[in-house]
Enzyme design. Structure first.
Site, PDB file in Angstrom:
ATOM      1  N   GLU A 140      40.682  32.622  32.961  1.00 44.37           N
ATOM      2  CA  GLU A 140      41.604  32.652  31.656  1.00 44.37           C
ATOM      3  C   GLU A 140      43.120  32.485  32.259  1.00 44.37           C
ATOM      4  O   GLU A 140      43.515  32.876  33.193  1.00 44.37           O
ATOM      5  CB  GLU A 140      41.657  33.897  30.969  1.00 44.37           C
ATOM      6  N   CYS A 163      50.818  33.548  32.360  1.00 42.51           N
ATOM      7  CA  CYS A 163      49.878  34.518  33.067  1.00 42.51           C
ATOM      8  C   CYS A 163      48.700  33.921  33.562  1.00 42.51           C
ATOM      9  O   CYS A 163      47.940  33.313  32.700  1.00 42.51           O
ATOM     10  CB  CYS A 163      49.805  35.629  32.019  1.00 42.51           C
ATOM     11  N   CYS A 191      36.617  40.046  39.046  1.00 42.79           N
ATOM     12  CA  CYS A 191      37.334  41.134  39.911  1.00 42.79           C
ATOM     13  C   CYS A 191      36.258  42.262  40.480  1.00 42.79           C
ATOM     14  O   CYS A 191      35.650  42.540  39.696  1.00 42.79           O
ATOM     15  CB  CYS A 191      38.499  41.515  39.294  1.00 42.79           C
ATOM     16  N   CYS A 243      38.701  48.495  37.581  1.00 40.65           N
ATOM     17  CA  CYS A 243      39.557  49.416  36.738  1.00 40.65           C
ATOM     18  C   CYS A 243      38.843  49.615  35.440  1.00 40.65           C
ATOM     19  O   CYS A 243      38.505  48.453  34.950  1.00 40.65           O
ATOM     20  CB  CYS A 243      40.745  48.701  36.615  1.00 40.65           C
TER      21      CYS A 243
HETATM   22  S1  SF4 Z   1      43.204  45.313  36.216  1.00 39.35           S
HETATM   23 FE1  SF4 Z   1      41.997  45.967  37.804  1.00 39.35          FE
HETATM   24  S2  SF4 Z   1      40.023  45.041  37.593  1.00 39.35           S
HETATM   25 FE2  SF4 Z   1      41.340  44.256  36.020  1.00 39.35          FE
HETATM   26  S3  SF4 Z   1      41.787  42.047  37.058  1.00 39.35           S
HETATM   27 FE3  SF4 Z   1      43.504  43.797  37.610  1.00 39.35          FE
HETATM   28  S4  SF4 Z   1      42.774  44.815  39.623  1.00 39.35           S
HETATM   29 FE4  SF4 Z   1      41.083  43.444  38.720  1.00 39.35          FE
END
Ligand code: SF4
Length: 346
Positions: A92, A105, A112, A116
């Site tokens: 994205e 962005c 990932c 989180c």
């Molecule tokens: S917020 Fe955390 S889980 Fe989401 S892309 Fe960033 S590092 Fe990865």
């Protein structure tokens, strides 16, 4: 022989590559310029000999991602892109229109691994790192699409940029190069969930970009509940890493703090944050959290957001509440990609 992606090379690396083909330095510079004008075919590089163009075709390629889908917000013109990569993976990107210019962005990884709990990008884990060329090409694709050049870049899409350190550093060098994207380091922001070792490595390179830390909690106990990385690095180590970055780059650090109702938006949290950040040259971005379907988080109430911001400001810590952008087009990181993948499965 594996072909080399020329879009992933810095100007110096491209000169070295063409020297190995027996060409003088200026040829490498010419190719670098063509590539960063957005040219994708060696046949369009009209000042190169036919022999060199054929040689390049057999030994090199230029990454070219495609815009798979595009959604434009009716509220504020924010544009969300889904890019299709060569191996069919999807990433994205978002284009935001601010008074001070166009900000892109972009993503640094497919998925990932950081976990989180408020983030949709991590739901399927890490698929793979992006190459520097794939990171750059998101900007080329957006520039081509809108017929203008973006002036600011934030590495805040899917992925943890410092978990893909080598490619991201190449990207930073190419983006800043006068003959590359020619975007000043001050117009580039890298957002990390807090990989302290890599923050220090980046600081040592003295590339004076803006560093944004996804903090989201003022104590170890609370941070560990929402961000697994907090079990690896304590909040004190993270702040120490920020001081180190500042000492090398003299750039104000930004802290990203998503306000989640009842979890981290109380008065006590604001006061703890004040204690934590006192004495550090910084700015806090308060983000009313975008609800993520699979995590049961709710957005803070407006009064809580105002109270939180005023506690910070009254204690000398600069804070702004980030305006919600593109709330009608699933602009929260990872949401559009996930819904696209879900649809393909059904
Ligand atoms: S917020 Fe955390 S889980 Fe989401 S892309 Fe960033 S590092 Fe990865």
């Amino acid at each position: 022989m594996e072909k080399t992606d020329l879009l992933s090379l810095t100007d110096e690396e491209l000169v070295d590559f063409t020297k190995e083909l027996g060409e003088p330095k200026f040829r490498g510079e010419q190719i670098f310029q063509w590539i960063h004008k957005g040219i994708k075919s060696f046949d369009d590089m009209s000042n190169l000999s036919k022999t060199l163009r054929e040689d390049l075709k057999s030994k090199a390629f230029i990454t070219s991602l495609k815009i798979e889908k595009k959604l434009v917000s009716k509220i504020d013109g924010t544009t969300k892109y889904l890019f299709l990569l060569d191996d069919s993976n999807i990433i994205e990107g978002v284009l935001m229109k601010y008074k001070h210019g166009l900000t892109a962005c972009i993503s640094t990884q497919v998925g990932c691994s950081m976990g989180c709990s408020f983030c949709a990008s991590t739901e399927g884990g890490l698929v793979r790192n992006l190459t520097a060329g794939e990171i750059i090409d998101q900007i080329h694709a957006i520039n081509n699409d809108i017929g203008q050049r973006v002036s600011n870049i934030v590495l805040m899409g899917s992925g943890e940029p410092l978990h893909n350190f080598k490619e991201v550093v190449s990207f930073l060098r190419i983006a800043n190069s006068k003959k590359g994207l020619n975007i000043g380091n001050r117009h580039i922001t890298l957002s990390t969930c807090g990989l302290v070792t890599e923050i220090k490595r980046l600081a040592d390179l003295r590339i004076p970009i803006n560093l944004a830390i996804s903090l989201h909690a003022p104590t170890n106990q609370l941070r560990q509940k929402i961000m697994p990385i907090a079990r690896k690095y304590s909040i004190e180590e993270l702040i120490d890493g920020c001081h180190y970055y500042l000492s090398k780059n003299n750039r104000r650090i930004t802290f990203e703090y998503s306000l989640i109702k009842g979890v981290n938006d109380l008065e006590i949290h604001a006061n703890q944050l004040v204690m934590l950040l006192k004495g550090l040259l910084c700015h806090v971005n308060l983000i009313p959290v975008n609800p993520v379907e699979k995590a049961a988080f709710e957005k803070s109430k407006d009064e809580s957001i105002k109270r939180f911001a005023s506690i910070l400001k009254n204690n000398g810590i600069e804070a702004t509440v980030r305006r919600e952008m593109g709330s009608d087009i699933m602009a929260a990181c990872g949401q559009l990609r996930n819904s696209h993948i879900d649809k393909q499965k059904n």
